[in-house]
Design an enzyme around this catalytic site. Structure first.
Site, PDB file in Angstrom:
ATOM      1  N   LYS A  10       0.856  -1.191   0.000  1.00 40.03           N
ATOM      2  CA  LYS A  10       0.000   0.000   0.000  1.00 40.03           C
ATOM      3  C   LYS A  10       0.896   1.245   0.000  1.00 40.03           C
ATOM      4  O   LYS A  10       1.832   1.332   0.790  1.00 40.03           O
ATOM      5  CB  LYS A  10      -0.910  -0.026   1.234  1.00 40.03           C
ATOM      6  CG  LYS A  10      -2.105   0.881   1.145  1.00 40.03           C
ATOM      7  CD  LYS A  10      -3.199   0.437   2.098  1.00 40.03           C
ATOM      8  CE  LYS A  10      -4.387   1.367   2.040  1.00 40.03           C
ATOM      9  NZ  LYS A  10      -5.553   0.834   2.734  1.00 40.03           N
ATOM     10  N   GLU A  39     -19.995  -4.670   9.482  1.00 43.22           N
ATOM     11  CA  GLU A  39     -20.910  -3.857  10.283  1.00 43.22           C
ATOM     12  C   GLU A  39     -22.020  -4.689  10.914  1.00 43.22           C
ATOM     13  O   GLU A  39     -22.428  -4.446  12.049  1.00 43.22           O
ATOM     14  CB  GLU A  39     -21.514  -2.743   9.411  1.00 43.22           C
ATOM     15  CG  GLU A  39     -20.549  -1.607   9.082  1.00 43.22           C
ATOM     16  CD  GLU A  39     -19.558  -1.942   7.974  1.00 43.22           C
ATOM     17  OE1 GLU A  39     -19.708  -3.006   7.330  1.00 43.22           O
ATOM     18  OE2 GLU A  39     -18.620  -1.144   7.766  1.00 43.22           O
ATOM     19  N   ARG A  91     -26.260  -1.044   6.094  1.00 47.25           N
ATOM     20  CA  ARG A  91     -26.332  -2.490   5.858  1.00 47.25           C
ATOM     21  C   ARG A  91     -26.574  -3.268   7.147  1.00 47.25           C
ATOM     22  O   ARG A  91     -26.745  -4.488   7.093  1.00 47.25           O
ATOM     23  CB  ARG A  91     -25.090  -2.991   5.127  1.00 47.25           C
ATOM     24  CG  ARG A  91     -23.786  -2.813   5.820  1.00 47.25           C
ATOM     25  CD  ARG A  91     -22.651  -3.521   5.079  1.00 47.25           C
ATOM     26  NE  ARG A  91     -22.524  -3.104   3.675  1.00 47.25           N
ATOM     27  CZ  ARG A  91     -21.585  -3.564   2.854  1.00 47.25           C
ATOM     28  NH1 ARG A  91     -20.717  -4.451   3.280  1.00 47.25           N
ATOM     29  NH2 ARG A  91     -21.518  -3.150   1.614  1.00 47.25           N
TER      30      ARG A  91
HETATM   31  C1  LIG Z   1     -19.122  -1.477   4.302  1.00 47.28           C
HETATM   32  C2  LIG Z   1     -17.911  -0.621   4.446  1.00 47.28           C
HETATM   33  N1  LIG Z   1     -17.392  -0.396   5.665  1.00 47.28           N
HETATM   34  C3  LIG Z   1     -16.302   0.381   5.810  1.00 47.28           C
HETATM   35  C4  LIG Z   1     -15.718   0.954   4.728  1.00 47.28           C
HETATM   36  C5  LIG Z   1     -14.567   1.925   4.917  1.00 47.28           C
HETATM   37  N2  LIG Z   1     -13.383   1.472   4.199  1.00 47.28           N
HETATM   38  C6  LIG Z   1     -13.029   1.968   3.023  1.00 47.28           C
HETATM   39  S1  LIG Z   1     -11.660   1.298   2.385  1.00 47.28           S
HETATM   40  C7  LIG Z   1     -11.469   0.340   3.754  1.00 47.28           C
HETATM   41  C8  LIG Z   1     -10.315  -0.576   3.838  1.00 47.28           C
HETATM   42  C9  LIG Z   1     -10.298  -1.485   2.650  1.00 47.28           C
HETATM   43  O1  LIG Z   1      -9.228  -2.357   2.739  1.00 47.28           O
HETATM   44  P1  LIG Z   1      -8.878  -3.208   1.481  1.00 47.28           P
HETATM   45  O2  LIG Z   1     -10.098  -3.779   0.879  1.00 47.28           O
HETATM   46  O3  LIG Z   1      -7.821  -4.167   1.864  1.00 47.28           O
HETATM   47  O4  LIG Z   1      -8.338  -2.145   0.439  1.00 47.28           O
HETATM   48  P2  LIG Z   1      -6.991  -1.282   0.523  1.00 47.28           P
HETATM   49  O5  LIG Z   1      -7.397   0.068   0.941  1.00 47.28           O
HETATM   50  O6  LIG Z   1      -6.043  -1.939   1.442  1.00 47.28           O
HETATM   51  O7  LIG Z   1      -6.493  -1.286  -0.880  1.00 47.28           O
HETATM   52  C10 LIG Z   1     -12.500   0.548   4.673  1.00 47.28           C
HETATM   53  C11 LIG Z   1     -12.645  -0.105   5.967  1.00 47.28           C
HETATM   54  C12 LIG Z   1     -16.300   0.707   3.476  1.00 47.28           C
HETATM   55  N3  LIG Z   1     -15.829   1.259   2.367  1.00 47.28           N
HETATM   56  N4  LIG Z   1     -17.373  -0.078   3.359  1.00 47.28           N
HETATM   57 MG   LIG Z   2      -5.807  -4.046   1.860  1.00 49.73          MG
END
Ligand SMILES: Cc1ncc(C[n+]2csc(CCOP(=O)(O)OP(=O)(O)O)c2C)c(N)n1
Ligand SMILES: [Mg+2]
Ligand SMILES: CC(=O)[C@@H](O)[C@H](O)COP(=O)(O)O
Length: 661
Positions: free
Chosen positions: A254, A346, A374
């Site tokens: 990342k 959630e 959700r």
């Molecule tokens: C239902 C939901 N809950 C919380 C989030 C907030 N959120 C956005 S990106 C993220 C982390 C995502 O991690 P990952 O899928 O590994 O992607 P990365 O950012 O590491 O590329 C979170 C918790 C969201 N987008 N959707």
């Molecule tokens: Mg990730």
């Protein structure tokens, strides 16, 4: 690694033709060019910097191996789709990213045929892929691939597992799942799955380790180095050829290639505002004034929770993968054993909190308002039906701003107004937030909820008088009491400004802050009965929220005052600044004033007085967003919701058009 990667020799605009025509040995140069574009542009506009820097080579390889939009590329969450946007012909508009009327920060079906799914909510991509694969099988459309790109964080969400359960059991339906594993959500990804992926990432050929994905019926390729263009391309071509469900496990970093992101231990610059490219930090830290007026709502909540937790050992905090963004990191620092990060889950967070409450604790579940959508069922059945003392703190409630329709936290009041026994508060300022958090945590016979905006707190707003728990913030002394403005949370400020402006027009106003906005305080109708006109003001969809409930309560009490509900349109509201979008929706001081003047037959002044001029809207409202408030008398409240603007989206494509996508 430089602080900001410097661009190699200019290569002209990037696009799919250029990408596909680039010889394999020159792909690393193209990747470096795209990375420097990302750094330059996103540092200026703000946005999801870390996630996109990590998927440069992966997105290039996907577009070389697959033929989008013929082949379906679905990005989970969509926050990592900037490279995809650049490659699919949107480099020229990239300076407008997340600006009003500019490029969206997420995939957008209006922007490009290459953007199939738009949403900022995680863990949906595998289900879309499942449905697309079924549709292709049903239509005999066997030569168009379906590819879903999902992060290790998004893979912790329940929906992803429901989809895997279906996909793995259908070897006849090919789907390529690209698992972009950087080991992080914001913070390092938590839970048993993260542990399993870690094992898979680090296993050498000889190590024995069961593989969850092969056990579930998938062919597994990986782990592959997500920054090695040749290796990526090779593995994706193999996956494409197999014609069955495949998981390609890609190991990425990342923030790759940008030192401030790679070394940011908090979240690898997951989402930034405008920052200086050399440092990845905001140009100048905001100046806090003596009253702490410039603190974020999140920060005030996080700090107060630490104090509450110090006083009450039963207080436990729960986050769905958003420890720092919801302010819980402060409590985690002080009381690490009393804070649980359950992953992007959630629904589980809410029902797990129900279990904690059954076990004698008082959980505080901090969640973005939009993501609680959700878990409505879990709030209703698992918490409220059981009258469990769980406090929900909904951050980012109301208009959020630059990220477009899905992050706006605008549906909570309308949905949650229907939950029996749930008490909802909306603090108007930092002082009220502290008090209301404590009042909520003191409720032991059912759930409570606080909603906070994505903003900084302003100066505290004094209470003139308190009647039956309702704060009176303003009462015109020199005018007859014509109008009552009933406000939810931070909209007290524009309502007060509007009241002062209205006095200039000879209209006397009372401004009331019920603090606990739902259910309606039983004493409120009697207070409102003294006014000819009642205007409710809330930062949520005006259908079914606080205002509707107040209209209903007045009707039930036989009060004949006219009631106007101001709130957000029942529309998918595009991106812009919070202030501009609130103004567009008629929820700034000028908008409230305008509504009252129209309703009372007065004419607006040509030039607003200083009170209402302070929150001038930035862009003008589009015709689709022109705000037409719902109006009714208390005795005809069934008409409250009839005059809403329609959604601003283009009509849904026909079945044939959808199939062609
Ligand atoms: C239902 C939901 N809950 C919380 C989030 C907030 N959120 C956005 S990106 C993220 C982390 C995502 O991690 P990952 O899928 O590994 O992607 P990365 O950012 O590491 O590329 C979170 C918790 C969201 N987008 N959707
Ligand atoms: Mg990730
Ligand atoms: C993708 C996602 O849902 C988050 O990254 C979100 O965009 C963050 O929003 P804030 O910037 O308001 O914390």
């Amino acid at each position: 690694m430089a602080a900001a990667t410097s661009a190699p020799a200019a290569v002209g605009p990037v696009n799919l033709r250029k990408l596909r025509g680039t010889p394999p040995d020159r792909l690393p140069d193209l990747a470096a060019h795209i990375r420097s574009l990302l750094i330059e542009k996103v540092c200026a506009t703000g946005g999801h910097l870390g996630p996109n820097l990590g998927v440069v080579e992966l997105t290039m390889a996907l577009h070389r191996v697959f033929d989008s939009p013929r082949d379906a590329l679905v990005f989970d969450t969509g926050h990592q789709a900037y490279v995809h946007k650049l490659l699919t012909g949107r480099e020229r508009e990239f300076d407008t990213l997340r600006q009003a009327r500019g490029l969206s920060g997420y995939p957008s079906r209006k922007e490009s045929a290459h953007d199939l799914v738009e949403n900022s909510h995680a863990s949906t991509a595998l289900s879309y892929a499942d449905g697309l694969a079924k549709a292709r099988a049903l239509s005999g459309d066997h030569d168009r691939a379906v590819v879903a790109v999902i992060g290790d964080g998004a893979m912790t969400g329940g929906m992803a597992w429901e989809a895997l359960n279906n996909l793995g059991a259908a070897p006849e339906r090919p789907v390529v799942i690209v698992l972009d594993d950087n080991g992080r959500s914001y913070a390092p990804t938590t839970g048993a799955l993260a542990g399993h992926l870690e094992l898979l990432r680090h296993k050498d050929g000889a190590a024995v380790c069961r593989n969850l994905f092969t056990d579930l019926g998938f062919t597994y390729f990986g782990p592959v180095d997500g920054h090695d263009t040749a290796a990526l391309e090779q593995v994706l071509r193999r996956a494409k050829k197999l014609n069955r469900p495949v998981v390609v496990h890609v190991s990425t970093v990342k923030g790759k290639g940008y030192e401030p992101a790679e070394t940011d231990t908090a979240d690898c610059l997951h989402a930034v505002g405008a920052v200086h490219p050399a440092t990845g930090r905001p140009p100048a830290a905001p100046q806090a004034n003596g009253s702490g007026a410039s603190r974020s709502w999140t920060g005030v909540f996080g700090q107060e929770l630490v104090e509450l937790a110090a006083e009450r050992e039963d207080v436990i905090a729960v986050t769905a993968s958003m420890l720092r963004p919801t302010g819980l990191h402060s409590m985690a620092r002080e009381f690490p054993a009393r804070v649980f990060d359950v992953g992007i889950a959630e629904q589980h967070a809410v029902t797990s909190a129900a279990g904690l409450a059954m076990g004698g604790y008082h959980p505080v579940v901090a969640i973005y308002a939009t993501f609680l959508n959700r878990a409505f069922e879990q709030v209703l059945m698992d918490v409220a039906l059981h009258r469990l003392p769980v406090t929900f703190v909904l951050d980012r409630a109301g208009i959020t701003g630059p990220d477009g329709p899905s992050p706006h936290g605008m549906w909570d009041l309308s949905q949650l107004a229907t939950v029996p026994g749930l008490r909802i508060a909306a603090p108007r300022d930092a002082a009220r937030l502290r008090v209301l958090l404590r009042e909520a945590a003191a409720i032991d016979d059912g759930p409570s909820m606080l909603r906070l905006p994505k903003a900084t707190t302003g100066p505290d707003i004094e209470t003139l008088a308190r009647m039956d728990g309702i704060d009176i913030l303003h009462r015109s002394t020199s005018r007859p009491l014509d109008v009552a403005l009933v406000t939810a949370g931070p909209l007290a400020k524009p309502a007060l400004d509007a009241a002062r402006e209205l006095e200039q027009h000879g209209i006397g106003c009372t401004v009331l802050d019920p603090r606990w906005v739902l259910p309606v305080n039983a004493a409120l109708p009697a207070l409102l009965a003294r006014h000819r006109l009642v205007v409710t003001v809330e930062d949520g969809v005006r259908t079914g929220g606080m205002g509707s409930a107040i209209g209903q309560a007045c009707q039930d009490a036989g009060i004949s005052s006219k009631v106007i509900n101001l709130g957000l349109s029942r529309a998918f509201i595009e991106h812009g600044t919070r202030a501009a979008l609130l103004a567009q929706e008629g929820l700034d001081a000028a908008g409230i004033t305008r509504t009252v003047l129209r309703a009372t037959g007065e004419h607006p002044r040509t030039h607003p007085s200083p009170a209402t001029a302070t929150a001038t809207p930035e862009p003008t409202a589009t015709a689709e967003h022109e705000h037409e408030p719902a109006t009714t008398t208390a005795s005809e409240s069934e008409r409250v919701t009839t005059s809403e603007p329609t959604a601003t989206y283009a009509p849904a494509p026909t079945t044939a058009a959808r199939r062609a996508r």
